[in-house]
Design an enzyme around this catalytic site. Sequence first.
Site, mmCIF file in Angstrom:
data_model
loop_
_atom_site.group_PDB
_atom_site.id
_atom_site.type_symbol
_atom_site.label_atom_id
_atom_site.label_comp_id
_atom_site.label_asym_id
_atom_site.label_seq_id
_atom_site.Cartn_x
_atom_site.Cartn_y
_atom_site.Cartn_z
ATOM 1 N N GLU A 118 0.130 -1.275 5.633
ATOM 2 C CA GLU A 118 1.172 -0.848 6.583
ATOM 3 C C GLU A 118 1.030 0.618 6.936
ATOM 4 O O GLU A 118 1.239 1.026 8.077
ATOM 5 C CB GLU A 118 2.555 -1.109 5.988
ATOM 6 N N GLU A 119 0.661 1.422 5.948
ATOM 7 C CA GLU A 119 0.621 2.878 6.149
ATOM 8 C C GLU A 119 -0.471 3.298 7.119
ATOM 9 O O GLU A 119 -0.453 4.425 7.613
ATOM 10 C CB GLU A 119 0.420 3.586 4.804
ATOM 11 N N HIS A 161 5.677 9.791 1.289
ATOM 12 C CA HIS A 161 4.386 10.422 1.595
ATOM 13 C C HIS A 161 4.324 11.845 1.030
ATOM 14 O O HIS A 161 3.624 12.687 1.582
ATOM 15 C CB HIS A 161 4.090 10.460 3.105
ATOM 16 N N ASP A 216 12.350 -1.404 3.807
ATOM 17 C CA ASP A 216 11.462 -0.236 3.773
ATOM 18 C C ASP A 216 12.150 0.989 4.370
ATOM 19 O O ASP A 216 11.498 1.847 4.947
ATOM 20 C CB ASP A 216 10.170 -0.565 4.542
ATOM 21 N N ASP A 254 0.822 -1.210 0.000
ATOM 22 C CA ASP A 254 0.000 0.000 0.000
ATOM 23 C C ASP A 254 0.857 1.262 0.000
ATOM 24 O O ASP A 254 2.035 1.236 0.355
ATOM 25 C CB ASP A 254 -0.954 0.021 1.203
HETATM 26 ZN ZN LIG Z 1 6.832 2.071 4.142
#
Ligand SMILES: [Zn+2]
Length: 415
Positions: free
Chosen positions: A180-181, A386, A203, A85
């Site tokens: 995960e987000e 993000h 990550d 995601d």
């Molecule tokens: Zn991440």
Amino acid sequence: MNNYTYTAVDRFLRYVQIDTQSDPQSKTNPSTEKQKDLSRVLLQELLDMGLADAELDEWGYVYATILANTDKTDVPTICFCSHVDTSPDVTGAGVKPIIHQNWSGSDITLPDDATQVIRVADHPDLQNQLGNDIITASGTTLLGADNKAGLAEIMDAANYLLTHPELKHGRIRLLFTPDEEIGRGTEKVDIQKLGADFGYTIDGESLGTLEDETFSADAVKITIQGVSTHPGFAKGKLENALKIAADLLATLPKTSLSPETTEAKEGFVHPTRMEGNQDQALLEFIIRDFTEVGLQEKETYLQNQLNDVLVNYPGSSAELVVKEQYRNMKDVLDQHPAVVDNALEAIHRAGLSANRRSIRGGTDGSRLSFMGLPCPNIFAGEHAFHSRLEWVSVQDMHRAVDVIVNVAQVWEERA
Ligand SMILES: [Zn+2]
């Protein structure tokens, strides 16, 4: 890795064009069905590689096994994990990835929105990328390097291992998670079925980075019950819950204890939501620290501030409820030093200097570590995640592939 034609970038360019934004308001698993669009692509690529047990479950998790090819019988099973995601903060629909070949060192203006400029001054890591090929989005979306760079790197490392049988390794499990987000990446993971001894999320940010320490995290909910009356007849009676909530927020320090005033190993008390009316108000906070003791101190502090405020509102009451979110993975990793040691060795073997550090946040690995899978975080080359300025370099992605392959090899050698 000599003469190897990396596949990570091709894969990455494919993956980022699939919209996989998760949704914190959703109650379903996965939170958005569209995440499975990418999971299905991954599943097919794994099957095409010859990983016959690859599966996508109803919750959107992808599992697959690379079988051991060593005679040693005591090599631990290692898991590599990334999430499909992307952040709810910025749209991930219609991503147009651009490769800026042989980057010259000047600021990068994104073509679809000229206000979106990746400035060297704001992105110090860019200084290590001279001459590299930098991938960005076009200015109107995020890129999704977080965490599709990790997915592409793990897939490429799998491809490398499968096409280089002379390189010995134990059993390897691949795990690709949704959500995960929004902090729900491990909600439906089947740790039994995964059957791995140790894991690594891929990550992280800068080249060579290994993160073995995360925040410990709690959520706090404060429900305030005021005294409600008709405002025309309120004198000496009304105790407005909204004002009680505002008073509490006003007691928080202006120069410390907040995300905007802290760094490194400092924790914070951070209000994230407020709603209500004169009768009742709800305040939500997240509390962060690197130690349990630090978390408790901050929660006690908040309770004391609340009690002090309530002294001025004798008819009102409030309830403060703490909910555990995740814990610092270091407590677990310290009991299994080989997990970090072997990763550091793998980073060195890729010709990189290792940068071991803590992360001011949590990862899937924080929760996995406490579910019985000690799981630090290795760099994927993601930067400015993000945001619409997100970028990753081709060269960093290739080094991450090398590190993943090396990790598999080091565990085999040292078993
Ligand atoms: Zn991440």
